[in-house]
Write a protein that holds these residues in place. Structure first.
Motif, PDB file in Angstrom:
ATOM      1  N   LEU A  70     105.080  17.695  58.653  1.00 31.72           N
ATOM      2  CA  LEU A  70     104.606  17.194  57.358  1.00 31.72           C
ATOM      3  C   LEU A  70     103.972  15.814  57.486  1.00 31.72           C
ATOM      4  N   GLU A  71     104.512  15.000  58.378  1.00 33.04           N
ATOM      5  CA  GLU A  71     103.974  13.646  58.582  1.00 33.04           C
ATOM      6  C   GLU A  71     102.597  13.701  59.237  1.00 33.04           C
ATOM      7  N   GLN A  72     102.437  14.577  60.241  1.00 35.63           N
ATOM      8  CA  GLN A  72     101.183  14.608  60.990  1.00 35.63           C
ATOM      9  C   GLN A  72     100.121  15.511  60.359  1.00 35.63           C
ATOM     10  N   LEU A  73     100.555  16.455  59.532  1.00 36.30           N
ATOM     11  CA  LEU A  73      99.616  17.346  58.844  1.00 36.30           C
ATOM     12  C   LEU A  73      99.872  17.253  57.344  1.00 36.30           C
ATOM     13  N   PRO A  74      99.491  16.146  56.713  1.00 40.51           N
ATOM     14  CA  PRO A  74      99.811  15.951  55.292  1.00 40.51           C
ATOM     15  C   PRO A  74      99.133  16.949  54.360  1.00 40.51           C
ATOM     16  N   MET A  75      98.111  17.652  54.845  1.00 36.12           N
ATOM     17  CA  MET A  75      97.434  18.657  54.017  1.00 36.12           C
ATOM     18  C   MET A  75      98.218  19.971  53.936  1.00 36.12           C
ATOM     19  N   VAL A  76      99.266  20.100  54.738  1.00 39.64           N
ATOM     20  CA  VAL A  76     100.057  21.323  54.788  1.00 39.64           C
ATOM     21  C   VAL A  76     101.181  21.265  53.765  1.00 39.64           C
ATOM     22  N   LYS A  77     101.401  22.392  53.082  1.00 42.74           N
ATOM     23  CA  LYS A  77     102.504  22.491  52.132  1.00 42.74           C
ATOM     24  C   LYS A  77     103.752  22.992  52.846  1.00 42.74           C
ATOM     25  N   GLN A  78     104.902  22.669  52.274  1.00 39.73           N
ATOM     26  CA  GLN A  78     106.160  23.066  52.898  1.00 39.73           C
ATOM     27  C   GLN A  78     106.240  24.566  53.135  1.00 39.73           C
ATOM     28  N   GLU A  79     105.690  25.357  52.214  1.00 35.36           N
ATOM     29  CA  GLU A  79     105.782  26.808  52.370  1.00 35.36           C
ATOM     30  C   GLU A  79     104.941  27.348  53.526  1.00 35.36           C
ATOM     31  N   GLN A  80     104.052  26.514  54.090  1.00 34.34           N
ATOM     32  CA  GLN A  80     103.282  26.924  55.267  1.00 34.34           C
ATOM     33  C   GLN A  80     104.040  26.705  56.568  1.00 34.34           C
ATOM     34  N   ILE A  81     105.148  26.009  56.513  1.00 34.13           N
ATOM     35  CA  ILE A  81     105.927  25.727  57.716  1.00 34.13           C
ATOM     36  C   ILE A  81     107.028  26.779  57.839  1.00 34.13           C
ATOM     37  N   VAL A  82     106.962  27.553  58.913  1.00 34.39           N
ATOM     38  CA  VAL A  82     107.924  28.625  59.164  1.00 34.39           C
ATOM     39  C   VAL A  82     108.946  28.083  60.163  1.00 34.39           C
ATOM     40  N   LEU A  83     110.175  27.914  59.727  1.00 33.32           N
ATOM     41  CA  LEU A  83     111.185  27.208  60.512  1.00 33.32           C
ATOM     42  C   LEU A  83     112.111  28.175  61.240  1.00 33.32           C
ATOM     43  N   GLU A  84     112.274  27.939  62.545  1.00 34.03           N
ATOM     44  CA  GLU A  84     113.226  28.696  63.347  1.00 34.03           C
ATOM     45  C   GLU A  84     114.552  27.935  63.382  1.00 34.03           C
ATOM     46  N   PRO A  85     115.640  28.554  62.971  1.00 34.19           N
ATOM     47  CA  PRO A  85     116.938  27.884  63.062  1.00 34.19           C
ATOM     48  C   PRO A  85     117.513  27.901  64.475  1.00 34.19           C
ATOM     49  N   ALA A  86     116.923  28.709  65.370  1.00 34.92           N
ATOM     50  CA  ALA A  86     117.371  28.784  66.764  1.00 34.92           C
ATOM     51  C   ALA A  86     116.179  29.182  67.621  1.00 34.92           C
ATOM     52  N   MET A  87     116.209  28.812  68.906  1.00 33.45           N
ATOM     53  CA  MET A  87     115.117  29.163  69.812  1.00 33.45           C
ATOM     54  C   MET A  87     115.348  30.568  70.358  1.00 33.45           C
ATOM     55  N   ARG A  88     114.417  31.476  70.089  1.00 35.49           N
ATOM     56  CA  ARG A  88     114.535  32.866  70.512  1.00 35.49           C
ATOM     57  C   ARG A  88     113.233  33.383  71.131  1.00 35.49           C
ATOM     58  N   ASN A  89     112.489  32.497  71.800  1.00 32.38           N
ATOM     59  CA  ASN A  89     111.235  32.872  72.447  1.00 32.38           C
ATOM     60  C   ASN A  89     110.199  33.285  71.391  1.00 32.38           C
ATOM     61  N   THR A  90     109.091  33.889  71.835  1.00 35.22           N
ATOM     62  CA  THR A  90     107.945  34.036  70.929  1.00 35.22           C
ATOM     63  C   THR A  90     107.939  35.311  70.087  1.00 35.22           C
ATOM     64  N   ALA A  91     108.576  36.383  70.535  1.00 38.22           N
ATOM     65  CA  ALA A  91     108.491  37.638  69.767  1.00 38.22           C
ATOM     66  C   ALA A  91     109.166  37.549  68.395  1.00 38.22           C
ATOM     67  N   PRO A  92     110.419  37.083  68.292  1.00 37.90           N
ATOM     68  CA  PRO A  92     111.052  37.039  66.967  1.00 37.90           C
ATOM     69  C   PRO A  92     110.312  36.161  65.962  1.00 37.90           C
ATOM     70  N   CYS A  93     109.846  34.997  66.403  1.00 41.16           N
ATOM     71  CA  CYS A  93     109.193  34.109  65.437  1.00 41.16           C
ATOM     72  C   CYS A  93     107.838  34.650  65.001  1.00 41.16           C
ATOM     73  N   ILE A  94     107.111  35.305  65.906  1.00 42.68           N
ATOM     74  CA  ILE A  94     105.826  35.902  65.525  1.00 42.68           C
ATOM     75  C   ILE A  94     106.041  37.069  64.562  1.00 42.68           C
ATOM     76  N   LEU A  95     107.069  37.876  64.806  1.00 47.48           N
ATOM     77  CA  LEU A  95     107.386  38.975  63.887  1.00 47.48           C
ATOM     78  C   LEU A  95     107.756  38.429  62.510  1.00 47.48           C
ATOM     79  N   TYR A  96     108.600  37.437  62.467  1.00 47.75           N
ATOM     80  CA  TYR A  96     109.024  36.816  61.207  1.00 47.75           C
ATOM     81  C   TYR A  96     107.821  36.291  60.428  1.00 47.75           C
ATOM     82  N   ALA A  97     106.959  35.514  61.095  1.00 52.11           N
ATOM     83  CA  ALA A  97     105.779  34.968  60.422  1.00 52.11           C
ATOM     84  C   ALA A  97     104.826  36.078  59.983  1.00 52.11           C
TER      85      ALA A  97
END
Length: 350
Positions: A70-97
């Motif tokens: 949010l600090e570095q991309l002030p044009m982005v809204k909170q709902e555009q940030i997809v947050l991972e609560p744990a690191m699970r490599n790239t497949a789970p987060c891409i599926l979620y998004a």
């Protein structure tokens, strides 16, 4: 701009080989690694927004980096940030998004792009993405961008394509693991191998069909919360269920299993900025091949070094060749470039 164009910007990595600048609390994508005045994530967002509406760019990152985004991309809204609560490599987060995007726009075509790459000639980058989007809108396909190799690099995975395929977008034969030097030389000589840049393009429909076919357990796991996505109930579901997902990369999860995988050889210069040595290659040098970021220097008998400090500190060096010299907060690192792969181990020990 086309409202069906989306991006998933991957910004959750730690970049431990860039220690001591890149740390768990403040990883490399949030640093101005090249001394340009923009951080890597800012450069990537700017590049993607030349073809994708800014509101359609999702930033995938660990929840500890939410405020940094949010600090570095002030044009982005909170709902555009997809947050991972744990690191699970790239497949789970891409599926979620992807499921979040599908609920918003089932006709979306998406680029998945790392936030920490260096790309020159952004006009060619945009042209390559446009061609990929056009292809994926008409073909049931999973696409990737491959980088034409310039030397037998053993640090990248490779993509083998059908050498008889004369079309601009080529059928992928297989993905190859990081090779040894002899194998990498054979790849280069074969002329039908590309570096795997980890940049993917597909329609949401094609991506989710691949997940459902090849990762049914993971697909159903995340589909259980589909009705909650993009609502105020999403967070509670993800906090509870995300850590239970399998730890697996997108390559292993679907790309190496699917038959409809294609690659476009990229026409832009690219570097994944994975190590201090790769950063050194892309920086301007003085007459003795020293690359200097932020520092004031007095150098004698010093060649082929990379020197980086914070706050325009003066650095005096005599008799050092092929070294990485980095001053950051309470750490001073003076380390041979030939051993840069060991920096990750050092950061872990400390």
């Amino acid at each position: 701009m086309n409202k069906n164009y989306y991006a998933i910007l991957m910004a959750g990595g730690v970049g431990s080989r860039f220690w001591p600048v890149s740390t768990t609390d403040f990883p490399k994508q949030f640093h101005d690694m090249l001394g340009t005045g923009d951080t890597l994530i800012q450069k990537t967002f700017s590049r993607l927004s030349q073809i994708i509406p800014k509101e359609n760019i999702l930033i995938l990152t660990n929840e500890r980096y939410n405020d940094l985004v949010l600090e570095q991309l002030p044009m982005v809204k909170q709902e555009q940030i997809v947050l991972e609560p744990a690191m699970r490599n790239t497949a789970p987060c891409i599926l979620y998004a992807s499921l979040k995007i599908k609920k918003q726009n089932p006709d979306a075509v998406v680029i998945v792009a790392p936030s920490d790459h260096w790309i020159e000639d952004e006009m060619q980058f945009v042209a390559n993405i446009q061609r990929s989007f056009d292809f994926c809108e008409t073909q049931e396909s999973l696409m990737t961008l491959g980088i034409v190799p310039t030397f037998p690099n053993t640090g990248y995975g490779y993509i083998e394509f059908d050498k008889l395929d004369s079309r601009p977008v080529k059928k992928v034969v297989q993905f190859r693991e990081k090779p040894d030097y002899h194998t990498a030389k054979q790849f280069i000589q074969s002329r039908n191998y590309l570096w795997n840049a980890g940049i993917f393009i597909w329609s949401i429909k094609s991506a989710l069909e691949a997940f459902e076919k090849f990762q049914p357990k993971m697909f159903n796991h995340f589909m259980n919360g589909y009705e909650l996505y993009n609502s105020d109930k999403e967070r509670a579901f993800i906090d509870e269920q995300y850590p239970l997902a399998e730890n697996i990369s997108i390559d292993y999860a679907i790309l190496e299993k699917a038959e409809n995988v294609f690659v476009l050889p990229a026409t832009f210069d690219w570097n994944d900025l994975g190590t201090w040595g790769s950063l050194y290659d892309k920086l301007p040098k003085d007459q003795n091949e020293n690359a200097i970021i932020n520092a004031k220097v007095l150098l004698e008998n010093a060649t082929n070094n990379i020197i980086r400090t914070d706050g325009k500190k003066t650095v005096v060096i005599d008799g050092l060749n092929d070294y990485i010299i980095v001053d950051r907060d309470n750490v001073l690192m003076i380390y041979p470039k030939s051993k840069e792969q060991d920096i990750k181990k050092i950061s872990t020990k400390l």
